[in-house]
Design an enzyme around this catalytic site. Structure first.
Site, PDB file in Angstrom:
ATOM      1  N   GLU A   1      46.487 -73.691 -51.694  1.00  0.00           N
ATOM      2  CA  GLU A   1      47.320 -72.933 -52.094  1.00  0.00           C
ATOM      3  C   GLU A   1      47.273 -72.497 -53.688  1.00  0.00           C
ATOM      4  O   GLU A   1      46.843 -73.569 -54.366  1.00  0.00           O
ATOM      5  CB  GLU A   1      48.846 -73.384 -51.829  1.00  0.00           C
ATOM      6  CG  GLU A   1      49.902 -72.594 -52.292  1.00  0.00           C
ATOM      7  CD  GLU A   1      51.269 -73.383 -51.824  1.00  0.00           C
ATOM      8  OE1 GLU A   1      51.282 -74.342 -51.379  1.00  0.00           O
ATOM      9  OE2 GLU A   1      52.330 -72.756 -52.153  1.00  0.00           O
TER      10      GLU A   1
ATOM     11  N   GLY B   1      51.204 -82.228 -57.736  1.00  0.00           N
ATOM     12  CA  GLY B   1      51.537 -83.532 -57.313  1.00  0.00           C
ATOM     13  C   GLY B   1      51.114 -83.857 -55.781  1.00  0.00           C
ATOM     14  O   GLY B   1      50.544 -84.759 -55.634  1.00  0.00           O
ATOM     15  N   ALA B   2      51.214 -82.798 -54.754  1.00  0.00           N
ATOM     16  CA  ALA B   2      50.705 -82.885 -53.455  1.00  0.00           C
ATOM     17  C   ALA B   2      50.807 -81.476 -52.988  1.00  0.00           C
ATOM     18  O   ALA B   2      51.288 -80.509 -53.432  1.00  0.00           O
ATOM     19  CB  ALA B   2      51.826 -83.681 -52.723  1.00  0.00           C
ATOM     20  N   MET B   3      50.173 -81.518 -51.505  1.00  0.00           N
ATOM     21  CA  MET B   3      50.047 -80.138 -50.910  1.00  0.00           C
ATOM     22  C   MET B   3      50.311 -80.603 -49.598  1.00  0.00           C
ATOM     23  O   MET B   3      49.793 -81.360 -48.947  1.00  0.00           O
ATOM     24  CB  MET B   3      48.675 -79.857 -51.490  1.00  0.00           C
ATOM     25  CG  MET B   3      48.299 -78.322 -50.535  1.00  0.00           C
ATOM     26  SD  MET B   3      49.503 -77.257 -51.084  1.00  0.00           S
ATOM     27  CE  MET B   3      49.730 -76.168 -49.470  1.00  0.00           C
TER      28      MET B   3
ATOM     29  N   ASN C   1      49.465 -78.976 -46.574  1.00  0.00           N
ATOM     30  CA  ASN C   1      48.535 -78.857 -45.640  1.00  0.00           C
ATOM     31  C   ASN C   1      48.784 -79.306 -44.132  1.00  0.00           C
ATOM     32  O   ASN C   1      49.224 -80.341 -44.077  1.00  0.00           O
ATOM     33  CB  ASN C   1      47.079 -79.237 -45.742  1.00  0.00           C
ATOM     34  CG  ASN C   1      46.616 -79.164 -47.222  1.00  0.00           C
ATOM     35  OD1 ASN C   1      46.631 -77.937 -47.765  1.00  0.00           O
ATOM     36  ND2 ASN C   1      46.336 -80.314 -47.731  1.00  0.00           N
TER      37      ASN C   1
ATOM     38  N   HIS D   1      59.367 -84.485 -49.690  1.00  0.00           N
ATOM     39  CA  HIS D   1      59.305 -82.809 -49.900  1.00  0.00           C
ATOM     40  C   HIS D   1      57.843 -82.289 -48.891  1.00  0.00           C
ATOM     41  O   HIS D   1      58.121 -81.368 -48.198  1.00  0.00           O
ATOM     42  CB  HIS D   1      58.815 -82.793 -51.338  1.00  0.00           C
ATOM     43  CG  HIS D   1      58.569 -81.185 -51.750  1.00  0.00           C
ATOM     44  ND1 HIS D   1      59.583 -80.568 -52.183  1.00  0.00           N
ATOM     45  CD2 HIS D   1      57.653 -80.532 -51.591  1.00  0.00           C
ATOM     46  CE1 HIS D   1      59.346 -79.341 -52.505  1.00  0.00           C
ATOM     47  NE2 HIS D   1      57.769 -79.351 -52.356  1.00  0.00           N
ATOM     48  N   GLU D   2      56.923 -82.790 -49.134  1.00  0.00           N
ATOM     49  CA  GLU D   2      55.576 -82.211 -48.309  1.00  0.00           C
ATOM     50  C   GLU D   2      56.028 -82.533 -46.836  1.00  0.00           C
ATOM     51  O   GLU D   2      55.541 -81.525 -46.194  1.00  0.00           O
ATOM     52  CB  GLU D   2      54.511 -83.065 -48.700  1.00  0.00           C
ATOM     53  CG  GLU D   2      54.035 -83.095 -50.036  1.00  0.00           C
ATOM     54  CD  GLU D   2      54.091 -81.882 -50.934  1.00  0.00           C
ATOM     55  OE1 GLU D   2      53.964 -80.737 -50.256  1.00  0.00           O
ATOM     56  OE2 GLU D   2      54.434 -81.841 -52.091  1.00  0.00           O
TER      57      GLU D   2
ATOM     58  N   GLU E   1      59.791 -73.207 -51.634  1.00  0.00           N
ATOM     59  CA  GLU E   1      60.002 -74.237 -52.524  1.00  0.00           C
ATOM     60  C   GLU E   1      61.512 -74.594 -52.907  1.00  0.00           C
ATOM     61  O   GLU E   1      61.539 -75.730 -53.025  1.00  0.00           O
ATOM     62  CB  GLU E   1      58.970 -73.906 -53.813  1.00  0.00           C
ATOM     63  CG  GLU E   1      57.584 -73.701 -53.538  1.00  0.00           C
ATOM     64  CD  GLU E   1      57.136 -75.175 -52.583  1.00  0.00           C
ATOM     65  OE1 GLU E   1      57.473 -76.194 -52.662  1.00  0.00           O
ATOM     66  OE2 GLU E   1      55.792 -74.884 -52.166  1.00  0.00           O
TER      67      GLU E   1
HETATM   68  N1  B3K Z   1      53.121 -76.271 -52.323  1.00  0.00           N
HETATM   69  C1  B3K Z   1      52.272 -77.107 -53.229  1.00  0.00           C
HETATM   70  C2  B3K Z   1      52.286 -76.553 -54.508  1.00  0.00           C
HETATM   71  C3  B3K Z   1      50.886 -75.667 -54.638  1.00  0.00           C
HETATM   72  C4  B3K Z   1      50.492 -75.270 -56.129  1.00  0.00           C
HETATM   73  C5  B3K Z   1      49.381 -74.121 -56.078  1.00  0.00           C
HETATM   74  N2  B3K Z   1      49.197 -73.862 -57.356  1.00  0.00           N
HETATM   75  C6  B3K Z   1      53.042 -78.281 -53.413  1.00  0.00           C
HETATM   76  C7  B3K Z   1      54.455 -78.246 -53.112  1.00  0.00           C
HETATM   77  O1  B3K Z   1      55.257 -77.735 -53.696  1.00  0.00           O
HETATM   78  O2  B3K Z   1      54.739 -78.907 -52.172  1.00  0.00           O
HETATM   79 ZN    ZN Z   2      56.798 -77.617 -52.169  1.00  0.00          ZN
END
Ligand code: B3K
Ligand code: ZN
Length: 880
Positions: free
Chosen positions: A129, A269-271, A273, A305-306, A328
């Site tokens: 992302e 912070g985190a992703m 996926n 959050h993730e 978000e």
């Molecule tokens: N969705 C990702 C953020 C990605 C940032 C890309 N530059 C983390 C989050 O908001 O949960």
């Molecule tokens: Zn997010």
């Protein structure tokens, strides 16, 4: 790197994709410097596309093509063309599905931008992302193309014993030459930004979770071997989040496996996926001696959050990146609710509002202001902003306030049911809220398209004869880039009334009586009349911070002190204390400007005396009541920011309070100073917060006793909260043992990267006079590394964003330093570089001399050759 003229992408230009990718099979032959990617794309024309062309354009960057074929036939040179950003296949079948096979090579080790496939230590991992997948292979890299992924990873068995990707494991095997393979299949179609792979020598901490429908989910956290003793809290947080989402939103996890991998090198912070979250170690690893209470809370919040993204983001995703706040803002709102439920709702709300007002309001008032649904971007990574995230969450919160908890839940249920498996828009979200509740939210929609923080101006008139209170509210919104005029918004204003004895006064509006009411302000000016008031009440307005606005309501110090004592709304009670302090500090700033001697108003001392005598049961909340508004918040309230005056006036208040209330601060400190290391109950955390708040006041005294207190706490602390609070006190004073303590701390923790980040950040944000020299020295420290985003944020980020006093030094040395670092980072890691530029974006808020110095550095940045799109966009918009 930047083309001659970076292209702007507009929301109004959106068109549906011309082709779809129903499924993809990916084969990775992994190697640090030479990874081979084979991709088999099963495609067809999108029936929804109106474009008449026969060609297919796939996005791809920094890729080396090895082979390409269409329906099994190798393509000739004339059949396709490759540019630095895309590959065009001139003619593909229009009337039937077709298969594109691509083979390409990539070099993860050379990828210092940490986007696409890259190396973190000895581990290979991905970040896709927003548009990182195109750095892995050619693809329709846009969120409205949702594809089923099957992935096979092949690698050396000793170097990469663990091979992970999204979904469920479907096979594995041994190969010759000490190689092995693992196959993965994700049954849910997803946009490629949710693709992930990880390969490395990783230890696994395993647990499981039984869902509300009785399914067993395997939970696995992967970390480097030396970190296995720091995963307990993350695992518990994950289980808490899974249960909470079932109980609060009725949402259950959908795969049989949920994996989290913690990596040292990560841009954010985190992703989220699908089924394979990749996390910055900062939001996974915790042990009482290495992580503070706040770290523990943030870990739970980010894990939540993730996890929540699995529904708000993954199952239902964004049609295009302009809709980013759809996932978000909503997910931040959900994680805020989660943390509020898990800890103290009062404290969580205050912390969130404080961050919003200090940082997002500044963004919204500056050259980078944009609506939560932006209309144009050059580099989408620049739009992962406080506005999209935090203001976006406030907008969702207002819907929650307007519809009530039950109505909001009905809207969410409908949204999830209607759009499961789709890529949708903010508009679809509001439509679901309307349909589920039988309401119309047309005016409310403006929150999505209008930038800027509205100003709410309130005046009151009391008529003793008629026993009536008239509240007149006016709203306006300052102009923002490309939006000179603003239309009135629908603003929910929560209100309570207090009788002169502090008890709640009944609210009688239009003949109906309420204890608390949410007024709908929809016009530029509106008057509300409250009846049956024998005596003039004190108005408690915008309770819980019911809308993200700047409230302008003249109040006397006495009235604020009264609210601080009596308001039953925890947010407004805290807010009264803040506004009391703001008023007093601004009076002192005026005294400084007029070169008058400084005196602290006795009313403040009395109010703090009262706070210190309180025996409430939310000690974290009590600690917040004692905290003075921070310098950045005060700066936001000043027409021309005077960093020195702000600092000195605030320090004066703090020192005078410490002086006048020495016994009280000491008493409260002693009561709550216990060794409860490893205990994370609300009480234990609250005791630490309150005690450390007292320590910070006492530290102002620069006395033998205050030095001894800080040193003793530093030496005896067995948890990071107490140790770092003591070190912070020492660093922000002339403590005789400062150097020794800093050195001891470094020796003790040199093997714990996250703790060393704290050591850097603490020194970079110190207000002591030698700070800039220290920062320059730390840049040369062997532990400093420009390739590690956490380290860059700890040193350069902390100095430029959390140390207004020294960053804004009159001679411009801070600005020059920052620009140097931005340019160094520009080639290495454009995303991090562009985050650092924001320190200069607010130049218009300072005096003429500082303005010039900041602009000079921005011009210097913009004039640099080979500037990344990321940095170019922020720097050039800052100057515009
Ligand atoms: N969705 C990702 C953020 C990605 C940032 C890309 N530059 C983390 C989050 O908001 O949960
Ligand atoms: Zn997010």
């Amino acid at each position: 790197m930047r083309d001659a003229t970076p292209q702007t992408v507009y929301l109004k230009d959106y068109t549906p994709p011309e082709y779809l990718i129903d499924s993809v099979e990916l084969n990775f032959d992994l190697d640090e410097q030479n990874t081979l990617v084979e991709s088999r794309l099963c495609m067809r024309r999108n029936p929804q596309s109106t474009d008449p062309g026969m060609s297919l354009i796939l996005a791809g960057e920094d890729l080396e093509l090895v082979n390409i074929s269409l329906d099994g036939k190798p393509l000739a040179e004339a059949d396709f063309a490759i540019t630095p950003e895309a590959m065009t296949l001139h003619r593909v079948p229009q009337d039937r599905p077709f298969v594109v096979n691509i083979e390409n090579r990539i070099n993860p080790k050379a990828n210092t931008a940490l986007e696409g496939l890259y190396l973190s230590g000895s581990m290979l991992c991905t970040q896709c992302e927003a548009q990182g997948f195109r750095k892995i292979t050619w693809f329709l890299d846009r969120p409205d193309v949702m594809t089923r992924f099957k992935t096979t990873l092949t690698a050396d068995k000793s170097q990469y014993p663990v091979l992970l990707s999204n979904g469920n494991k479907i096979g594995q095997g041994e190969l010759e030459h000490n190689r092995h393979w693992v196959g993965w299949e994700d049954p849910f179609a997803k946009p490629c930004y949710l693709f992930a792979l990880v390969a490395g020598q990783l230890a696994c901490v395993a647990d499981n979770f039984t869902t509300m429908s009785g399914r067993q989910i395997a939970l696995e956290i992967f970390v480097e071997q030396h970190n296995v003793d720091k995963c307990t809290h993350a695992m518990q947080s994950l289980k808490n989040a899974m249960r909470w989402d079932e109980e609060t939103y009725g949402l259950e996890y959908d795969l049989d496996l949920y994996m989290i991998v913690a990596v040292d090198h990560f841009n954010m912070g985190a992703m989220e996926n699908k089924g394979l979250n990749v996390f910055n170690t900062k939001f996974v690893l915790a042990r009482p001696d290495t992580a503070t209470d706040s770290d523990y809370e943030h870990i739970e919040g980010v894990i939540g959050h993730e996890y929540f993204h699995n529904w708000s983001g993954n199952r239902i995703t964004c049609r295009d990146w302009f809709q980013l706040s759809l996932k978000e803002g909503f997910t931040v709102f959900r994680d805020q609710q989660f943390t509020g439920d898990r800890t103290s709702a009062a404290v969580k709300r205050i912390e969130d509002v404080n961050a919003l007002r200090t940082r997002q309001f500044a963004e919204d008032a500056g050259p980078l202001a944009h609506p939560i649904r932006p209309e144009a971007y050059i580099e989408i990574n620049n739009f992962y902003t406080l506005t999209v995230y935090e203001k976006g969450a406030e907008v969702v919160r207002m819907l929650h306030t307007l519809l009530g908890a039950a109505g909001f839940r009905k809207g969410c249920d409908l949204y999830f049911a209607r759009h499961d498996g789709q890529a949708v828009t903010c508009e679809d979200f509001i439509n679901a809220m309307e349909a589920a509740n039988g309401v119309e939210l047309n005016q409310f929609r403006r929150w999505y398209s209008q930038a800027g923080t509205p100003v709410l101006t309130v005046s009151q008139q009391f008529d003793t004869q008629a026993q009536q209170l008239r509240l007149t509210m006016q709203q306006s919104c300052p102009p923002t880039p490309n939006q000179p005029e603003k239309a009135p918004l629908h603003i929910p204003v929560k209100l309570g009334l207090l009788a002169p004895d502090g008890s709640p006064a009944p609210i009688v509006l239009d003949g109906r009586q309420h204890e608390e009411i949410t007024l709908n302000l929809t016009q530029s000016e509106q008057t509300f009349v409250f009846d049956k008031l024998a005596r003039q009440p004190v108005v408690s307005l915008l309770r819980g911070f019911s809308a993200p606005v700047n409230l302008n309501m003249p109040r006397s110090l006495e009235e604020l002190a009264f609210l601080l004592q009596h308001d039953s709304d925890t947010f407004n009670r805290w807010e009264a204390g803040q506004q009391l302090a703001v008023k007093v500090i601004f009076d002192l700033i005026e005294d400084l400007h007029q070169q008058r001697p400084l005196h602290l108003n006795a009313l403040v001392v009395k109010a703090f005396n009262g706070l210190l005598a309180e025996e409430g049961d939310d000690l974290s909340y009590q600690a917040l009541l004692l905290a003075l508004p921070d310098e950045s918040y005060l700066a936001g309230q000043m027409p021309v920011i005077d960093v020195d005056a702000i600092h000195h006036a605030r320090e004066f208040v703090k020192t005078t309070l410490a002086h006048d209330l020495l016994d009280d601060f000491e008493r409260v400190y002693r009561i709550h100073h216990r060794d409860e290391s490893g205990k994370f109950s609300a009480d234990a955390i609250g005791r630490r917060r309150l005690k450390n708040a007292c320590l910070s006041y006492l530290n102002q005294l620069e006395s033998g006793a205050s030095y001894a207190l800080a040193k003793a706490q530093f030496e005896q602390a067995r948890n990071m909260t107490d140790q770092i609070a003591a070190l912070s006190a020492i660093v922000n004073s002339h403590h005789p043992d400062k150097a020794e303590c800093l050195d001891r701390f470094y020796q003790q923790w040199q093997r714990e990267a996250l703790v060393i980040d704290k050591w850097f950040a603490l020194q970079a944000s110190s207000h002591m006079p030698d700070t800039f020299a220290t920062v320059q020295r730390l840049m040369q420290h062997p532990a400093f590394d420009m390739h590690t985003p956490n380290r860059v944020r700890a040193l350069i980020g902390a100095f430029s964003q959390a140390n207004p006093l020294h960053f804004h030094a009159k001679n411009g040395e801070g600005y020059r330093f920052l620009a140097d670092q931005v340019l160094a980072l520009n080639t290495l890691n454009p995303q991090i570089a562009s985050r650092m530029v924001t320190g200069l974006a607010q130049w218009r808020r300072y005096d003429g001399k500082r303005q010039e110095l900041m602009k000079q550095q921005l011009h210097r940045i913009v004039a640099t050759e080979a500037l990344s799109k990321d940095v170019y966009e922020i720097a050039s918009k800052s100057l515009a």
